[in-house]
Design an enzyme around this catalytic site. Structure first.
Site, mmCIF file in Angstrom:
data_model
loop_
_atom_site.group_PDB
_atom_site.id
_atom_site.type_symbol
_atom_site.label_atom_id
_atom_site.label_comp_id
_atom_site.label_asym_id
_atom_site.label_seq_id
_atom_site.Cartn_x
_atom_site.Cartn_y
_atom_site.Cartn_z
ATOM 1 C CB CYS A 202 -3.884 -1.567 4.659
ATOM 2 S SG CYS A 202 -3.108 -1.685 6.293
ATOM 3 C CE LYS B 110 -7.084 1.228 3.888
ATOM 4 N NZ LYS B 110 -5.803 1.688 4.484
ATOM 5 C CD GLU C 171 -2.266 1.250 2.975
ATOM 6 O OE1 GLU C 171 -1.616 0.734 3.926
ATOM 7 O OE2 GLU C 171 -3.377 1.795 3.123
HETATM 8 N N1 CDV Z 1 -3.013 1.442 6.597
HETATM 9 C C1 CDV Z 1 -3.945 0.798 7.351
HETATM 10 O O1 CDV Z 1 -5.062 0.571 6.886
HETATM 11 N N2 CDV Z 1 -3.592 0.433 8.605
HETATM 12 C C2 CDV Z 1 -4.504 -0.181 9.529
HETATM 13 C C3 CDV Z 1 -4.145 0.127 10.974
HETATM 14 C C4 CDV Z 1 -4.269 1.537 11.282
HETATM 15 C C5 CDV Z 1 -5.039 -0.645 11.916
HETATM 16 C C6 CDV Z 1 -4.538 -1.703 9.385
HETATM 17 O O2 CDV Z 1 -5.637 -2.262 9.379
HETATM 18 O O3 CDV Z 1 -3.494 -2.328 9.341
#
Ligand code: CDV
Length: 311
Positions: free
Chosen positions: A172, A127, A47
Site C-alpha cells: 500500500c 511494510k 493488503e
Molecule cells: N493502507 C495504506 O497504507 N493506506 C494509505 C492511505 C492511508 C494514504 C495509502 O497510501 O494508500
C-alpha cells in the site's frame, strides 16, 4: 520458467468486521480458481486480505486487537488457500497482519508473502512505510492507526527468484515512495506485487482526497517506468464498514502503461500476459542504471529524513 506468463490481480470488495477468515479464504480460493482458468501463474491478493481494515478503529482491549493478527501462516484458516494453490500450480501474494514472539515480546507487522506454484513460501516482506498516526485523532470519522498497531518492517525491500525472474513486494503506502521502487530496481526486479487498502478521504483536504484515484495510478505508473518493472497493484475496495476505499486494481507494464484495470468495487479478477524481458529492454537503454545513475549526487536521500535547509 518462461519469462512470459499470465498474471492476475484478484481485487476484493469490502470485508465486513464480522466476516470470519474462513469466508475470506473461500473468496480468495474462488478468485484463485478463476485466475487459473484464465491461465494465470501468479495471483496478487490485497493488503490485509484476511480481515476488515481494522486500523480504522481505536482498539484498546489487547485480546480484541490480537484477534486481528495471524500467529502462523499457513494456519488452520489459511491452509486451504495454500492447498488449492499447490493443487492448481498457481503462486500468490497475500497480505496479512503478522504477530510474532521474539525474546518473550510480541511484535506486529503489516506483512505480505510470496508463495510459489508448489504452495511453499518463497519470500516475506514487512511494510516499511506505515501511514496514519499512533494515537486516536478526535473528529475523524475513521482513524488510521497503522503507526499504533504495527512497527515498520525490518526486512528491507528484498527480491526473490521465482516465476522466471525477480519478484519484489510492496504494501500500500510503500507505492508512494520512490526509494522503495529504486531499492528493488537496483536488484533488477522484474515484477512488483503490491496490495492496498486506500480510503478515499485519508487526508481531510478535499483538494488532495479528490485526487486519490489519480495518485494511486500515478505512483505505480511512475514506479514501474522509472524502474523498468511490471507492477500488479491489487485493491481491497468499496464501502467497508462505512469507509469508502479506492478500487482500480491495475496491471502496469515497464512502459508505465496500464495493461488491465478492474472495473468494479467488488471481488474481481483481472489478468494480463506479462513479458519480463520488456523490463530488460528498458534496463538496457533509457534506464541502464550502471551507465546513467550518479549515486555520488544522491547523498541526501539516505542521510536526511525530512526536508531541511539547502546544502
Ligand atoms: N493502507 C495504506 O497504507 N493506506 C494509505 C492511505 C492511508 C494514504 C495509502 O497510501 O494508500
Amino acid at each position: 520458467m518462461d519469462r512470459q506468463f499470465i498474471v492476475a490481480a484478484a481485487q476484493m470488495g469490502p470485508i465486513a468486521k464480522e466476516e470470519p477468515r474462513r469466508s475470506c479464504v473461500a473468496r480468495l480460493i474462488a478468485m484463485l480458481r478463476e485466475a487459473h482458468s484464465r491461465g494465470a501463474k501468479l495471483v496478487v491478493f490485497p493488503e490485509l486480505a484476511l480481515t476488515t481494515f481494522f486500523p480504522r478503529w481505536m482498539i484498546e482491549d489487547p485480546e480484541e486487537l490480537a484477534a486481528w493478527f495471524e500467529t502462523e501462516i499457513p494456519g488452520p484458516a489459511t491452509q486451504p488457500l495454500f492447498a488449492a494453490a499447490a493443487d492448481l500450480g498457481v503462486g500468490f501474494y497475500l497480505g496479512y497482519a503478522e504477530r510474532i514472539e521474539e525474546d518473550g515480546q510480541a511484535r506486529h507487522f503489516n506483512t505480505s508473502i510470496l508463495v510459489g506454484p508448489d504452495g511453499k513460501i518463497l519470500g516475506k516482506y514487512r511494510k516499511v512505510h506505515l501511514p496514519g498516526h499512533d494515537a486516536a485523532q478526535p473528529g475523524r470519522a475513521f482513524q488510521h492507526l497503522e503507526k499504533r498497531y504495527f512497527e515498520p518492517g525490518n526486512l528491507g525491500f528484498p527480491v526473490f527468484e521465482g516465476f522466471g525472474g525477480r519478484i519484489g513486494m510492496m504494501i500500500c503506502n510503500d507505492r508512494r515512495w520512490p526509494e522503495a521502487y529504486r531499492v528493488m530496481g537496483l536488484q533488477g526486479v522484474d515484477l512488483i506485487a503490491l496490495g492496498y487498502n486506500t480510503p478515499i478521504e485519508h487526508t481531510g483536504h478535499g483538494d488532495i482526497d479528490g485526487l486519490t484515484q489519480f495518485h494511486n495510478h500515478l505512483s505505480m505508473q511512475a514506479g514501474a517506468y522509472q524502474n523498468a518493472t511490471w507492477i500488479v497493484g491489487t485493491a481491497k475496495c468499496g464501502r467497508e464498514e462505512g469507509s469508502m476505499m479506492v478500487g482500480q486494481s491495475a496491471i502496469i507494464a515497464p512502459s508505465g502503461e496500464i495493461i488491465a484495470m478492474a472495473a468494479t468495487l467488488e471481488d474481481e479478477v483481472i489478468t494480463a500476459r506479462v513479458d519480463l524481458d520488456m523490463g530488460t529492454r528498458y534496463r538496457e537503454t533509457i534506464f541502464d542504471f550502471a551507465r546513467h545513475r550518479e549515486p555520488g549526487s544522491y547523498n541526501l536521500i539516505v542521510n536526511r529524513k525530512g526536508a531541511g535547509d539547502p546544502i
